[in-house]
Design a protein around this motif. Sequence first.
Motif, PDB file in Angstrom:
ATOM      1  N   ARG A 266       2.440  20.930 -20.671  1.00 61.03           N
ATOM      2  CA  ARG A 266       2.726  19.844 -21.614  1.00 61.03           C
ATOM      3  C   ARG A 266       3.203  18.599 -20.869  1.00 61.03           C
ATOM      4  NH1 ARG A 266       1.876  17.591 -26.669  1.00 61.03           N
ATOM      5  NH2 ARG A 266       3.688  16.415 -27.308  1.00 61.03           N
TER       6      ARG A 266
ATOM      7  N   CYS B 146       0.543  16.564 -19.136  1.00 63.53           N
ATOM      8  CA  CYS B 146      -0.374  15.800 -19.993  1.00 63.53           C
ATOM      9  C   CYS B 146       0.157  14.410 -20.334  1.00 63.53           C
ATOM     10  CB  CYS B 146      -0.624  16.563 -21.298  1.00 63.53           C
ATOM     11  SG  CYS B 146      -1.603  18.059 -21.088  1.00 63.53           S
TER      12      CYS B 146
ATOM     13  N   LEU C  15      -1.119  10.958 -24.259  1.00 63.74           N
ATOM     14  CA  LEU C  15      -1.433  12.270 -23.687  1.00 63.74           C
ATOM     15  C   LEU C  15      -2.849  12.327 -23.120  1.00 63.74           C
ATOM     16  CD1 LEU C  15       0.099  14.425 -26.548  1.00 63.74           C
ATOM     17  CD2 LEU C  15       1.049  14.148 -24.253  1.00 63.74           C
TER      18      LEU C  15
ATOM     19  N   ASN D  79      -5.932  14.957 -21.227  1.00 72.33           N
ATOM     20  CA  ASN D  79      -6.537  16.275 -21.447  1.00 72.33           C
ATOM     21  C   ASN D  79      -6.953  16.506 -22.894  1.00 72.33           C
ATOM     22  OD1 ASN D  79      -5.914  16.593 -18.789  1.00 72.33           O
ATOM     23  ND2 ASN D  79      -4.316  18.125 -19.079  1.00 72.33           N
ATOM     24  N   ASN D  80      -7.696  15.548 -23.452  1.00 71.12           N
ATOM     25  CA  ASN D  80      -8.208  15.689 -24.801  1.00 71.12           C
ATOM     26  C   ASN D  80      -9.719  15.490 -24.820  1.00 71.12           C
ATOM     27  OD1 ASN D  80      -5.620  15.765 -26.580  1.00 71.12           O
ATOM     28  ND2 ASN D  80      -5.291  14.025 -25.206  1.00 71.12           N
TER      29      ASN D  80
ATOM     30  N   GLY E 189      -7.279  19.482 -27.698  1.00 72.07           N
ATOM     31  CA  GLY E 189      -6.457  19.157 -26.540  1.00 72.07           C
ATOM     32  C   GLY E 189      -4.990  18.973 -26.875  1.00 72.07           C
ATOM     33  N   SER E 190      -4.279  18.344 -25.945  1.00 67.17           N
ATOM     34  CA  SER E 190      -2.821  18.253 -26.035  1.00 67.17           C
ATOM     35  C   SER E 190      -2.342  17.463 -27.240  1.00 67.17           C
ATOM     36  CB  SER E 190      -2.272  17.610 -24.750  1.00 67.17           C
ATOM     37  OG  SER E 190      -2.856  16.328 -24.554  1.00 67.17           O
TER      38      SER E 190
ATOM     39  N   PRO F 191      -3.836  25.573 -23.248  1.00 65.31           N
ATOM     40  CA  PRO F 191      -4.067  24.630 -22.141  1.00 65.31           C
ATOM     41  C   PRO F 191      -5.517  24.559 -21.692  1.00 65.31           C
ATOM     42  CG  PRO F 191      -2.888  26.597 -21.393  1.00 65.31           C
ATOM     43  CD  PRO F 191      -2.908  26.657 -22.874  1.00 65.31           C
TER      44      PRO F 191
ATOM     45  N   GLY G 224      -9.429  21.458 -24.079  1.00 59.93           N
ATOM     46  CA  GLY G 224      -9.156  20.035 -23.925  1.00 59.93           C
ATOM     47  C   GLY G 224     -10.306  19.342 -23.248  1.00 59.93           C
TER      48      GLY G 224
ATOM     49  N   THR H 222      -7.823  10.385 -22.779  1.00 57.59           N
ATOM     50  CA  THR H 222      -6.435  10.051 -23.093  1.00 57.59           C
ATOM     51  C   THR H 222      -6.358   9.631 -24.556  1.00 57.59           C
ATOM     52  OG1 THR H 222      -5.978   9.329 -20.840  1.00 57.59           O
ATOM     53  CG2 THR H 222      -4.504   8.521 -22.560  1.00 57.59           C
TER      54      THR H 222
END
Length: 478
Positions: free
Chosen positions: A91, A94, A116, A118-119, A263-264, A292, A295, A299
């Motif tokens: 977390r 990210c 964040l 990782n999407n 994702g996150s 995790p 994703g 961003t």
Amino acid sequence: MLQSPSVIAVILLAFHVVGVVAALHAVMTVRTAPGAIAWAGSLLMMPYVTLVPYLIFGRSTFAGYVDARRFNDDRLREIRHGMTPREREARSACVVHEPTQVCMRALPRLTGMPCLANNDVRLLVNGTQTFDAIFAAIGQARQVLIVQFFIVHDDALGRRLQALLCERAQAGVKVYFLFDSIGCHALPRRYVRTLLEAGVDARPFSTHRGFVNRFQLNFRNHRKLVIVDGREAFIGGHNVGVEYLGERPPLAPWRDTHIALRGSAVLDLQMSFAEDWYWAAREVPHLLMPPPEVGGSMTCQVVPTGPADSQETCSLFFVEAIQSARHRLWITSPYFVPDEAVFAVLRLAVLRGVDVRILIPARPDHVVVYAASTIYAYQAVTAGIKLYRYQPGFLHQKVILIDDEAAAVGTANLDNRSFRLNFELMVMTADKGFAADVAAMLEADFANATRIGLDEFLGAPAPLRVAMHVAKLFAPIL
């Protein structure tokens, strides 16, 4: 039975005394100076006409909702405490502390939510694509299913959703269903009763909790959100009804846009829902950490806004997006009733040489809002802003494209109701590939539109122009 003059005088005096108190309240609480002046003047001069509308429409903040946020912050701390070290590390990794995109730099502090990495986000264009994706994802739910809409109709599409939610609840999935009490005023009680009997936790979002909100009809939860097992979320302009599939004239074909997000950022979308759910149910829903491994490389910034915010988050979000544009700013919205701040930065963007285009409908769904939009469009055109009317059907999408690398999709319209009265939800994305997809989508929309000229307003009959000016007076609550 006739009342004596003394009784009538006492009644009128009471109205004026209450009017003075309400006028002082308006001066102290209404956020904009024009709004405060309008309410205070009306309450002082015509209290017997204005008091009831002020009780319904006058407040600009939602009393009590902030408690949900405070409780929710405690819940977020519990979630973080319950994370494994690996989850906490994932977390933290990210969080983007210094976004390179100008449009995102102020948003973490404005919203209280981090930017964040990782999407993965993909476009869902129009109703069939949107609901096919949503229903397929719902059918795969195994743990927790979150469903929130402003409007749900008891029609063919609404009953498909109802059947899926009941089936998932009976299969052991924890299903939360939140609907706005005003947007769903026509939803039959039997629709909700069927959900409850199947084990779905269904609640209306209403502003009536507590005496201070007793008469309020003005605050509406306009968010549309579906989250499946903390893995995938769906956000955008579609409500639940066959008209959103483009199957109900005279507004068909309906033009709208949703997104699917993995994702996150899904956790932040769950947190936004949790605030609404706590207000409606006085309990915190069960939330899940996004896996995790699910994703992508994009961003994202989640932007929840509403009348409980300490600042005018939605208006400031639009201001930040507009003033960050350097060469291109394209916006689509069903309504164009901007406040002074947004209108000013739109004009400044044109003066900077930005290609500012705004796409609005050619067909009205609300006559008063359409009339007000027309006069604002005339003023915008005189300032050099390019406005277009979408011709094939009703345009309901809420999309912003900034230059070649940022885009936002969600529920917020370009009007004062979204800026200050509705609970809204937008997702800002920073990814050149996704921005290119949005640009291609909007180019197709502009190809089906006609540009607005000065003659749209100037060529209208004089009585209609007067009516447009009168409609504009209602801009603070449109």
